[in-house]
Design a protein around this motif. Structure first.
Motif, mmCIF file in Angstrom:
data_model
loop_
_atom_site.group_PDB
_atom_site.id
_atom_site.type_symbol
_atom_site.label_atom_id
_atom_site.label_comp_id
_atom_site.label_asym_id
_atom_site.label_seq_id
_atom_site.Cartn_x
_atom_site.Cartn_y
_atom_site.Cartn_z
ATOM 1 N N ALA A 3 0.788 -1.027 -0.003
ATOM 2 C CA ALA A 3 0.053 0.026 -0.135
ATOM 3 C C ALA A 3 0.725 1.224 0.022
ATOM 4 C CB ALA A 3 -0.849 0.151 1.232
ATOM 5 N N ALA A 4 2.009 1.171 0.923
ATOM 6 C CA ALA A 4 2.917 2.626 0.708
ATOM 7 C C ALA A 4 3.563 2.441 -0.810
ATOM 8 C CB ALA A 4 3.835 2.038 1.848
ATOM 9 N N PHE A 5 4.148 1.550 -1.091
ATOM 10 C CA PHE A 5 4.495 1.747 -2.595
ATOM 11 C C PHE A 5 3.487 2.382 -3.794
ATOM 12 C CE2 PHE A 5 5.599 0.215 -6.825
ATOM 13 C CZ PHE A 5 6.925 0.535 -6.957
ATOM 14 N N THR A 6 2.304 1.744 -3.494
ATOM 15 C CA THR A 6 1.237 2.278 -4.324
ATOM 16 C C THR A 6 0.809 3.689 -4.235
ATOM 17 O OG1 THR A 6 0.590 0.032 -4.633
ATOM 18 C CG2 THR A 6 -0.919 1.504 -5.246
ATOM 19 N N PHE A 7 0.353 3.821 -3.048
ATOM 20 C CA PHE A 7 -0.112 5.123 -2.795
ATOM 21 C C PHE A 7 0.893 6.534 -2.645
ATOM 22 C CE2 PHE A 7 -3.383 2.233 -1.375
ATOM 23 C CZ PHE A 7 -4.625 2.806 -2.124
ATOM 24 N N VAL A 8 2.101 6.072 -1.850
ATOM 25 C CA VAL A 8 3.030 6.983 -1.898
ATOM 26 C C VAL A 8 3.946 7.356 -2.943
ATOM 27 C CG1 VAL A 8 5.208 7.528 -0.509
ATOM 28 C CG2 VAL A 8 2.975 6.559 0.788
ATOM 29 N N GLY A 9 3.886 6.224 -3.727
ATOM 30 C CA GLY A 9 4.727 6.219 -5.232
ATOM 31 C C GLY A 9 3.850 7.367 -5.873
#
Length: 438
Positions: free
Chosen positions: A176-182
């Motif tokens: 989730a961090a990679f998807t949304f923060v990215g």
């Protein structure tokens, strides 16, 4: 010759000759034998010598194996049965040790009433790996592939199911961090967040989440200690975990070694050269003896997990060089074509460069996997009871003291079955990719 005679003789054939079979020496097995085994005096000599060696080996091994004794309680009882039925000088294997101790060679000291758990875990693994190995299968089954490591861990080691679920939630946090923060801050920030947030979750939230879920819905299996896991099951756990984890890490190391960024390049070069420059047995002793010195006091870091980490790092260094060879074999025009299409670095690697490089590297990668799987027997030197270590335990008993070949033949056949399967899948994959790119 007169003109009349010349006019009566046809200068060209006006009927076709009936088709005929080729000579016996020019077709089928006879042609193959003549061309490959008797094409010259050297081939004839080597063929005769090879046939003699094969006959000599089979004439000694086959009677020993076929005349084997399966029903006996000890080596002395095997010998008594042999003397009574075949004669004192007969050659006969004592397969009774396999009939009696095969569960120990397969499962180690795993509780016999719980054998269904590792068997079910192996079935889950096979079902999970099928969509990865055979892309023709429905892609929806990839969810099973993602969940399989946690299910397999819970089945083998037991305990609360929420322990595995909580660990899986950590990976979900990273995704989730990679998807949304990215999306908001870029791929680099998203990657850093995907690496840091799961660690924070596992350090501070893993235990409270597990305890809360366990209090609400307690679902657990009987715990099994790592020391009870041994035999061929131990080799499979270490081998499969090392193969699964080392491939992506090796690809990243290969890309890092070819990177233009100085720190990333030199770090990957240093890691690869140091790991490859030291034998695996030294790294296993490091995992067994020295790794705890770098951990906080009182930390109990499972020995099998330490071995898996070291085996993964060791194999990833070799895979990195294999993949780097595949990257170097690609023409420069492939990189230029990716740039011409306007693709960024990661898209060009994912869509154009890596598929071709990995196709070239398939034989080397599978060869590394086979070597890694066979090297799992080295864990016997650090106290884990792999199949070789269990043979020492079996031969130390009074019933089977003095038996050798039967145990090692059985273990060798098990390793051969898995290594041969990996080799055959490699050939299948090469043929499939060759057909697709014609």
């Amino acid at each position: 010759m007169s003109d009349t005679h010349a006019q009566t003789v046809a200068f060209a054939r006006d009927t076709m000759i009936e088709p005929q079979d080729p000579p016996l020496t020019e077709s089928g097995i006879f042609k193959w034998v003549r061309e490959n085994m008797f094409s010259g005096w050297l081939n004839i000599l080597l063929t005769v010598v090879s046939l003699y060696v094969i006959w000599w080996a089979l004439s000694h091994v086959l009677p020993w194996a076929i005349n084997g004794i399966w029903n006996a309680g000890s080596l002395n009882e095997c010998r008594q049965i042999r003397d009574a039925t075949l004669g004192p000088d007969a050659s006969a294997a004592c397969w009774a040790v396999i009939a009696e101790r095969w569960p120990q060679l397969i499962f180690g000291f795993y509780p016999p009433e719980l054998y269904w758990r590792p068997i079910l875990a192996f079935v889950v693994f096979l079902l999970a790996v099928m969509p990865v190995l055979f892309p023709e299968l429905p892609r929806k089954t990839m969810w099973l592939s993602l969940a399989a490591p946690f299910v397999v861990f819970w089945l083998i080691w037991g305990g609360s199911i929420w322990g595995a679920v909580s660990v899986a939630l950590g990976f979900a946090v990273g995704w989730a961090a990679f998807t949304f923060v990215g999306r908001l801050a870029g791929a680099l920030v998203g990657t850093i967040a995907a690496l840091l947030l799961p660690v924070v979750y596992w350090l501070f939230l893993d235990l409270p989440v597990k305890s809360a879920l366990d209090a609400i819905v307690p679902i657990a299996l009987t715990p099994v200690e790592t020391n009870d896991i041994g035999g061929f099951m131990l080799a499979l756990i270490i081998g499969i975990a090392g193969i699964t984890l080392s491939l992506p890490l090796g690809i990243l190391l290969a890309l890092g070694r070819q990177s233009n960024m100085l720190i990333i390049n030199k770090t990957c070069v240093f890691f690869i050269e140091v790991i490859r420059g030291v034998p695996l047995i030294v790294w296993l002793f490091t995992a067994s003896l020295l790794l705890n010195y770098f951990l906080p006091p009182g930390t109990n870091f499972d020995l099998m997990l330490r071995v898996i980490i070291m085996v993964t790092l060791f194999a990833s260094a070799y895979i990195a060089e294999v993949v780097r060879g595949g990257l170097a074999a690609l023409p420069r025009g492939q990189y230029e074509a990716a740039d011409a299409l306007g693709l960024d670095y990661w898209k060009s690697m994912r869509l154009i460069i890596l598929p071709q490089a990995l196709k070239i590297s398939i034989p080397g990668i599978v060869n590394t996997f086979i070597g890694l799987f066979k090297d799992t027997t080295l864990v016997v030197f650090i106290g884990l009871l792999d199949p070789i270590g269990l043979t020492n335990s079996i031969r130390a008993t009074t019933e089977w003291n003095g038996i050798y070949w039967e145990l090692f033949v059985f273990i060798g056949l098990l390793f051969f079955a898995f290594c041969f399967t990996m080799g055959q899948y490699s050939l299948y994959l090469e043929r499939k990719l060759r057909r697709e790119h014609r």
